[in-house]
Design an enzyme around this catalytic site. Structure first.
Site, PDB file in Angstrom:
ATOM      1  N   SER A 190       1.124   1.785   9.913  1.00 60.69           N
ATOM      2  CA  SER A 190       2.296   3.031  10.268  1.00 60.69           C
ATOM      3  C   SER A 190       2.766   2.619  11.626  1.00 60.69           C
ATOM      4  CB  SER A 190       1.308   4.102   9.892  1.00 60.69           C
ATOM      5  OG  SER A 190       2.222   5.232  10.337  1.00 60.69           O
ATOM      6  N   TYR A 217      -6.733   8.626  12.391  1.00 60.20           N
ATOM      7  CA  TYR A 217      -4.744   7.937  11.623  1.00 60.20           C
ATOM      8  C   TYR A 217      -4.370   6.622  11.702  1.00 60.20           C
ATOM      9  CZ  TYR A 217      -1.102   7.294   8.740  1.00 60.20           C
ATOM     10  OH  TYR A 217      -0.106   6.989   7.318  1.00 60.20           O
TER      11      TYR A 217
HETATM   12  N1  LIG Z   1       4.389   8.418   3.188  1.00 57.88           N
HETATM   13  C1  LIG Z   1       5.101   7.708   4.490  1.00 57.88           C
HETATM   14  O1  LIG Z   1       5.948   8.294   5.383  1.00 57.88           O
HETATM   15  C2  LIG Z   1       4.109   6.852   5.174  1.00 57.88           C
HETATM   16  C3  LIG Z   1       4.415   6.406   6.758  1.00 57.88           C
HETATM   17  C4  LIG Z   1       3.506   5.267   7.286  1.00 57.88           C
HETATM   18  C5  LIG Z   1       2.393   4.988   6.366  1.00 57.88           C
HETATM   19  N2  LIG Z   1       2.013   5.041   5.174  1.00 57.88           N
HETATM   20  C6  LIG Z   1       1.234   4.274   4.590  1.00 57.88           C
HETATM   21  O2  LIG Z   1       2.123   4.481   3.655  1.00 57.88           O
HETATM   22  C7  LIG Z   1       0.192   4.183   2.270  1.00 57.88           C
HETATM   23  C8  LIG Z   1       0.991   4.524   1.174  1.00 57.88           C
HETATM   24  O3  LIG Z   1       0.999   6.023   1.068  1.00 57.88           O
HETATM   25  P1  LIG Z   1       1.582   7.734   0.631  1.00 57.88           P
HETATM   26  O4  LIG Z   1       2.645   7.322   1.421  1.00 57.88           O
HETATM   27  O5  LIG Z   1       2.374   6.734  -0.580  1.00 57.88           O
HETATM   28  O6  LIG Z   1       0.266   7.885  -0.239  1.00 57.88           O
HETATM   29  P2  LIG Z   1       0.092   8.783  -1.240  1.00 57.88           P
HETATM   30  O7  LIG Z   1       1.211   9.916  -2.363  1.00 57.88           O
HETATM   31  O8  LIG Z   1      -0.582   9.765  -0.959  1.00 57.88           O
HETATM   32  O9  LIG Z   1      -0.519   7.540  -1.537  1.00 57.88           O
HETATM   33  C9  LIG Z   1      -1.848   6.656  -1.857  1.00 57.88           C
HETATM   34  C10 LIG Z   1      -2.521   6.289  -2.088  1.00 57.88           C
HETATM   35  O10 LIG Z   1      -3.714   5.329  -2.079  1.00 57.88           O
HETATM   36  C11 LIG Z   1      -5.002   6.032  -2.769  1.00 57.88           C
HETATM   37  N3  LIG Z   1      -5.712   6.260  -3.008  1.00 57.88           N
HETATM   38  C12 LIG Z   1      -6.187   7.637  -1.383  1.00 57.88           C
HETATM   39  N4  LIG Z   1      -7.382   7.283  -0.926  1.00 57.88           N
HETATM   40  C13 LIG Z   1      -8.177   6.261  -1.952  1.00 57.88           C
HETATM   41  C14 LIG Z   1      -9.273   5.744  -1.882  1.00 57.88           C
HETATM   42  N5  LIG Z   1     -10.093   6.227  -1.405  1.00 57.88           N
HETATM   43  N6  LIG Z   1      -9.927   4.854  -2.911  1.00 57.88           N
HETATM   44  C15 LIG Z   1      -8.612   4.702  -3.094  1.00 57.88           C
HETATM   45  N7  LIG Z   1      -7.141   4.832  -3.697  1.00 57.88           N
HETATM   46  C16 LIG Z   1      -7.120   5.705  -2.919  1.00 57.88           C
HETATM   47  C17 LIG Z   1      -4.417   7.682  -3.608  1.00 57.88           C
HETATM   48  O11 LIG Z   1      -4.904   7.225  -4.995  1.00 57.88           O
HETATM   49  P3  LIG Z   1      -4.896   9.124  -5.970  1.00 57.88           P
HETATM   50  O12 LIG Z   1      -3.392   8.989  -6.722  1.00 57.88           O
HETATM   51  O13 LIG Z   1      -5.594   8.939  -6.513  1.00 57.88           O
HETATM   52  O14 LIG Z   1      -4.651  10.099  -5.185  1.00 57.88           O
HETATM   53  C18 LIG Z   1      -2.933   6.639  -4.174  1.00 57.88           C
HETATM   54  O15 LIG Z   1      -2.571   6.222  -4.510  1.00 57.88           O
HETATM   55  C19 LIG Z   1      -0.376   4.285   3.170  1.00 57.88           C
HETATM   56  O16 LIG Z   1      -1.209   3.647   3.762  1.00 57.88           O
HETATM   57  C20 LIG Z   1      -0.292   4.866   4.252  1.00 57.88           C
HETATM   58  O17 LIG Z   1      -0.498   4.998   5.572  1.00 57.88           O
HETATM   59  C21 LIG Z   1       3.384   6.408   4.193  1.00 57.88           C
END
Ligand SMILES: NC(=O)c1ccc[n+]([C@@H]2O[C@H](COP(=O)([O-])OP(=O)(O)OC[C@H]3O[C@@H](n4cnc5c(N)ncnc54)[C@H](OP(=O)(O)O)[C@@H]3O)[C@@H](O)[C@H]2O)c1
Length: 342
Positions: A190, A217
């Protein structure tokens, strides 16, 4: 002191600028995630962690649409099974091949679960071309939570467990890299890694330093950037054809805000839906790094890509001489791995 305040303000303004202007900067990219992939991926096997929410869903879906076998590495298998069922119906409706998917349990809060996943994967799957370490958390409730292994949750779920997963699947990736000249591990970090002004390797768990979930984070995301640098340097020297890349996917409306109260989640969606990227758009950089030749052709060691699908310089704290090596040694020790793992 004044310089520090100035640097912090500048960093936050830069992040704000990224949020506000990202759609403009990404306008050259296709809006459908799968259109980032130019190759036919039939015959390739990809593992996507966290494929059950947000950009993990759209990343996995795009790989499936391009013909890859996709292993959905998830902590809630019923959610992934429901997705596969939906994709199967969608494929039948348009007369295309059914998705080639496998659902496998992986809980990053437990290192034993990571090891069990890697063992099962090696028994069941014949090859591994791409590993996308996408799963992650940002606990906005601010609570200090420990995993079942007793570690701070951001450190483990965002960094240590994905690092272990990578190391345990490294031989499978290296084998493909040696055979085909192209195997990759991609870490979804990120831009918020820039908020961390250096890793505290003697207290990565925030046991002694003051805690905030934002600090944890940012630290876990900076660790990913540095780890990829150390890993990719080793891969380039010892495993030709296998590369490690790291990226900022953009700022996207996803389930990442799930720890906020419901009313705040709704407000976030109303306020930001027009500014942030969609989950489909948020998958583009992961897909670019995982599949496009250009991503690795001229990339530096441990390249850091941003939502524009272009290589950029990460924060200055990711560039400090020797930091990546120190983190590498810390990681091996924490995970109980041998120095000669690669
Ligand atoms: N959204 C943003 O703006 C943003 C910006 C920068 C970086 N990111 C990064 O992008 C990545 C994806 O995030 P997202 O925004 O798509 O978030 P999200 O919608 O919350 O999805 C996160 C995923 O990770 C899984 N997960 C969380 N904890 C876990 C664990 N302990 N073991 C196995 N799986 C786990 C969740 O499983 P469940 O479905 O079972 O909960 C879900 O499938 C992350 O690494 C995040 O830091 C996101």
């Amino acid at each position: 002191m004044l310089f520090d305040v100035f640097a912090r303000v500048r960093c936050r303004l830069d992040i704000l600028n990224d949020i506000l202007l990202q759609r403009y900067h990404c306008k050259h990219l296709p809006s459908r995630a799968e259109d980032v992939i130019v190759d036919d991926l039939r015959g390739k096997t990809c593992v996507v962690t966290g494929p059950t929410s947000g950009i993990g869903v759209t990343t996995a879906r795009a790989l499936v649409k391009r013909g890859a076998r996709v292993v959905l590495a998830c902590r809630t298998p019923s959610k992934a099974e429901a997705l596969v069922e939906r994709w199967t119906k969608e494929a039948a409706a348009v007369g295309t091949a059914p998705p080639d998917c496998a659902v496998m349990a992986l809980d990053l809060d437990s290192l034993a679960s990571v090891e069990a996943f890697a063992k099962a994967f090696q028994q069941r799957e014949k090859r591994l071309d791409v590993l996308i370490n996408n799963a992650g958390i940002f606990d906005m409730s601010g609570a200090y939570v420990r995993t079942s292994d007793g570690r701070e949750q951001h450190l483990q779920a965002n960094f240590l467990a994905p690092a272990l997963l990578t190391m345990t699947l490294l031989n499978a990736l290296r084998k493909t890299g040696a055979e085909t000249g192209d195997a990759r591990v991609v870490f979804v970090s990120s831009k918020l890694h820039e908020l961390c002004t250096g890793l505290n390797l003697s207290d990565m768990d925030f046991k002694r330093s003051s805690y905030s979930s934002q600090a944890a984070y940012a630290s876990s995301k900076l660790a990913e950037v540095l780890f990829v640098k150390a890993l990719d340097a080793r891969l380039r020297a010892k495993a030709p054809g296998t590369r490690a890349l790291v990226l900022h996917p953009g700022n996207i409306v996803t389930g990442v805000v799930r720890t906020l109260p419901m009313w705040l989640q709704s407000l976030y969606k109303i306020l930001f839906e027009r500014i942030l990227l969609t989950a489909d758009q948020g998958a583009r950089c992961s897909l670019y790094c995982a599949t496009r030749t250009e991503a690795v052709a001229s990339a530096t060691i441990g390249p850091y890509f941003t939502s524009e699908c272009e290589e950029r310089t990460p924060s200055k704290y990711a560039l400090v001489e020797g930091e990546a090596e120190k983190l590498w040694r810390y990681t091996l020790k924490e995970l109980g791995l041998e120095d000669d793992i690669i």
